[in-house]
Design an enzyme around this catalytic site. Sequence first.
Site, short mmCIF file in Angstrom:
data_model
loop_
_atom_site.label_atom_id
_atom_site.label_comp_id
_atom_site.label_asym_id
_atom_site.label_seq_id
_atom_site.Cartn_x
_atom_site.Cartn_y
_atom_site.Cartn_z
N HIS A 71 -9.85 -52.13 -76.64
CA HIS A 71 -10.86 -53.01 -76.85
C HIS A 71 -12.17 -52.28 -76.25
O HIS A 71 -13.10 -52.32 -77.36
CB HIS A 71 -10.75 -54.14 -75.63
N GLU A 72 -12.39 -51.20 -75.45
CA GLU A 72 -13.57 -50.81 -75.08
C GLU A 72 -13.92 -49.70 -76.28
O GLU A 72 -15.01 -49.20 -76.75
CB GLU A 72 -13.43 -50.06 -73.76
N HIS A 108 -15.32 -50.97 -79.45
CA HIS A 108 -16.64 -51.53 -79.31
C HIS A 108 -17.66 -50.31 -79.84
O HIS A 108 -18.68 -50.56 -80.12
CB HIS A 108 -17.00 -51.80 -77.70
N GLU A 164 -24.48 -53.76 -68.50
CA GLU A 164 -24.43 -54.89 -69.23
C GLU A 164 -24.41 -56.11 -68.43
O GLU A 164 -23.74 -55.98 -67.23
CB GLU A 164 -23.25 -55.02 -70.04
N GLY A 177 -13.11 -56.26 -66.49
CA GLY A 177 -12.21 -55.20 -66.91
C GLY A 177 -12.51 -54.05 -67.27
O GLY A 177 -11.97 -52.82 -66.73
N MET A 228 -16.04 -51.56 -69.57
CA MET A 228 -17.46 -51.35 -69.97
C MET A 228 -17.74 -50.24 -71.17
O MET A 228 -17.09 -49.14 -70.92
CB MET A 228 -18.48 -51.28 -68.96
N GLU A 229 -17.95 -50.67 -72.42
CA GLU A 229 -17.93 -49.72 -73.41
C GLU A 229 -19.19 -48.73 -73.55
O GLU A 229 -19.63 -48.59 -74.62
CB GLU A 229 -17.97 -50.90 -74.77
N ASN A 230 -19.71 -48.48 -72.46
CA ASN A 230 -20.95 -47.60 -72.78
C ASN A 230 -20.90 -46.60 -73.56
O ASN A 230 -19.61 -45.73 -73.63
CB ASN A 230 -21.14 -46.81 -71.40
N1 TRP Z 1 -18.93 -55.71 -72.37
C1 TRP Z 1 -17.43 -55.52 -71.54
C2 TRP Z 1 -16.35 -55.80 -72.39
O1 TRP Z 1 -15.94 -56.95 -72.81
C3 TRP Z 1 -17.43 -56.66 -70.38
C4 TRP Z 1 -18.73 -56.72 -69.55
C5 TRP Z 1 -19.70 -57.32 -69.48
C6 TRP Z 1 -18.65 -56.13 -68.14
N2 TRP Z 1 -20.76 -57.73 -68.58
C7 TRP Z 1 -19.98 -56.85 -67.63
C8 TRP Z 1 -18.02 -55.64 -67.32
C9 TRP Z 1 -20.34 -56.51 -66.44
C10 TRP Z 1 -18.28 -55.43 -65.95
C11 TRP Z 1 -19.55 -55.79 -65.38
O2 TRP Z 1 -15.81 -55.11 -72.82
ZN ZN Z 2 -15.70 -56.57 -74.76
#
Ligand code: TRP
Ligand code: ZN
Length: 881
Positions: free
Chosen positions: A304-305, A308, A127, A268, A270-272
Amino acid sequence: MAAEETPIVRLEDYRPTDYSIETVELDFRLAPEATEVRSRLRLAPRPGTPAGTPLALDGDGLVLKSLAMDGAALPAEAFAATPDRLTIHAPPARPFDLEVVTRLDPSANTTLMGLYISNGIYATQCEAEGFRRITYFLDRPDVLAVYTTRIEARADEAPVLLSNGNLVEAGAIPGTDRHFAVWHDPFPKPSYLFALVGGNLAAVHDRFRTMSGRDVRLAIYCEPGKEERCRYAMDALKRSMRWDEERFGREYDLDVFNIVAVSDFNMGAMENKGLNVFNDKYVLVDPETGTDQDYAGVETVIAHEYFHNWTGNRITCRDWFQLCLKEGLTVFRDQEFTSDMRSRPVKRIADVVALRQHQFPEDAGPLAHPPRPTTYREINNFYTATVYEKGAEICRMLQTVLGRHGFRAGMDLYFERHDGDAATIEDFIACFADATGTDLSQFSLWYHQAGTPTLHAEHAYDPDRQRLTLRLQQDLPETPDRRPKHAMHVPVAFGLVGPDGQDLSFRRAEGARVDDGIIHLTTGSAEITFDGVTARPVPSLLRGFSAPVRLRSDVSRDDRLFLIGHDPDPFSRWEAAQSIGLEFLRAGTAAVRAGRRPEFDGRFAEELGRLAANDELDPAFRALALMLPSEGDVAQAIGSDVDPDAIHEARLALQSAIGETIAEIVSEAAARNAPAPAYSPDAGQAGRRALAHAAWSLGIAGGLIGSEDMLSRYRDAGNLTDRLAALRLAAHHRLGCADEALSAFYEQYRGNALVLDKWLMVQATIPAHDTVDRVRNLMRHPAFSMKTPNRVYALLRSFATANPVGFNRADGAGFRLIADVIAEIDPHNPSVAARLATAFRSFAMLEPARRAAAQAALSDLSARPNLSRDVGDILLRTLEG
Ligand code: TRP
Ligand code: ZN
């Protein structure tokens, strides 16, 4: 390319792709300097795509090794490949396969976007547009495909191989030192949710039984030896899974859920899908190395993750303009989770403090944008407080307007109607409108208008007619987009507090819709009359901070002092204290600048003392009430010609005045409420510690606690939270023991990078002019590295954003330091450099000398060659504003 020349992406230009991608089969051969990625795409023209329409795939710095269609190599004249684009001139007018082979060098990838190596571990971050750094693709969120990922690596180098979904096959490759794993994710997803991890990782394992009785295997991976520090995160994960079932009826959908902690990460977490990747700061905590705040941070980010999975993954975004569809909603969900896990009022106050600290200044400056913007130059720069925090406020208001029941009905419809979709804000709003039969067209302006509204309130009570008249007016500020603004729907939660501290009832309200304790202000102004009010009330407005606005009310100081002691709404009690504190700090700042001594009304301190001594109140709440508005809050309130040194001096003076009056009372209250000796990170204990630290702070300010006392508190601390609080107070008040405590802390935690980040941060935020030099020295310290975002954030971002006295030094040395650092980081990590650059967003409100110095530093920086698009975009907007 200069920022002015980078193309602007516009919402109005959105159209679906000509081709869809049904399935993706990826095959990675991991090697540090030469990873091969074979990608087999099943593509098809969408209905209506004219035959022969070219197919243009996104890339970013890619090296193409080979290209085949339907099993045969493509002739050179059939395509064009650059590092940033792969165009197939005339694809067939039927479904076809494309096989793309690229070659990557993860060891050289310092951007932490795409595939990189962190401490020997392969990890990806896709992302928003990182997947195109791995292979050519339609790298946009509305292209949903089913992924199968095969990973092959040397077994000794990467014994653990992970990707999205469920593991389908794994084993050794006979006759070699290599092994492989195949993962399959049955849920169609956009490329930004792809993830791969490989390395020598240890794990903690657990399981979760979902509400329908399915068993899910859970694992949290980390560097070997750190497993015990993952226990709390695992507990938070299970509580998050249960909570989403109970509160929103959302069940987890795969057989496994994996989390990996890495030490080099831009944000912070990432919600993969099925494979969340985390900054290790938000996973690793134990009593030796985590503070109360760290535990709370882990709980929040894990939740939070996880959340998602439904708001973001099962329902994703149509395009990046819709980012707040997933982020605002997911922040709201994690805030609600924390409120249920801990104290609701304390969480609300903490969130409002954060909103005012991060989002209000953004909204008041050159980087202001609506939660749903309509243009961007670089999407990475839109992961902002406005999209996240204001986006969450909008969801909260929606719940306030529709009621919990109506909100839940809208959410249910959203999940039902849009599961599997790439949706828009309009889709989201329509679900709430349809589920509840409400016209939300005016409400949705919150998504489209930038700037923080000001809500003016005036009131008058007529005892003869037993009538209260309340005049409300909303003012919408001009923002960089220069768009004309329309009145918004502002839900104003309120009460009419009677002399005994109970809410008075009223017979009838006219002039605006008033129901269930909410005034719905939907016009620019309204005059509301309340009849049948039997005694003079004190209006308590914006209870629970029911809308993200600045309230300017005519409620007198006497009445606000009364609210501190009596308002039935805890948020409003806290807010009454904040508003008086802010008033004093503004007046005090003006006095300091005029060479006068600031003066304060002693009743404020007395009221705070009564509150602090009241053992019926939650200690955490009392600690928050004793916290004065920050220097940044005061600067925002002053708004122009700001002198940060004068603000600092005025704040110290107010702290001393309060400390002299009530330090002893607070310290006695803290002693009565001391936590049990054995450390536990729960909210109750944390609140007791926070009250003790408030007592320490007031004790120093009031002259009761000296250097020796603080040093013994430092030495006696039985946990990191207390130790760090003592260290911070010693350093920030420049007590004689500061150096001794700083070196003791360093010796104790030498080698523990995450704890030493706190040591860096404490020093970076010492409110003094020579902190600039200290920070420059610390940049050469072995505990620091310019390559690791956590180190940069600890030392440099905290200096730039949490040290107004140091950063805004009148001779510009603070600005130059940060400008130099941005220039140094930009070539290897543009995202981190751009984040640092946002620290200049409020420079225009400084007094002229400082403003000129900041402007000069910014202009010098923007004249440097080869700035990234990320930094160029921030600088351009900051200087234009
Ligand atoms: N989608 C992630 C979150 O808010 C955050 C995120 C977006 C992110 N772009 C990123 C994390 C790039 C690391 C690097 O939960
Ligand atoms: Zn998020």
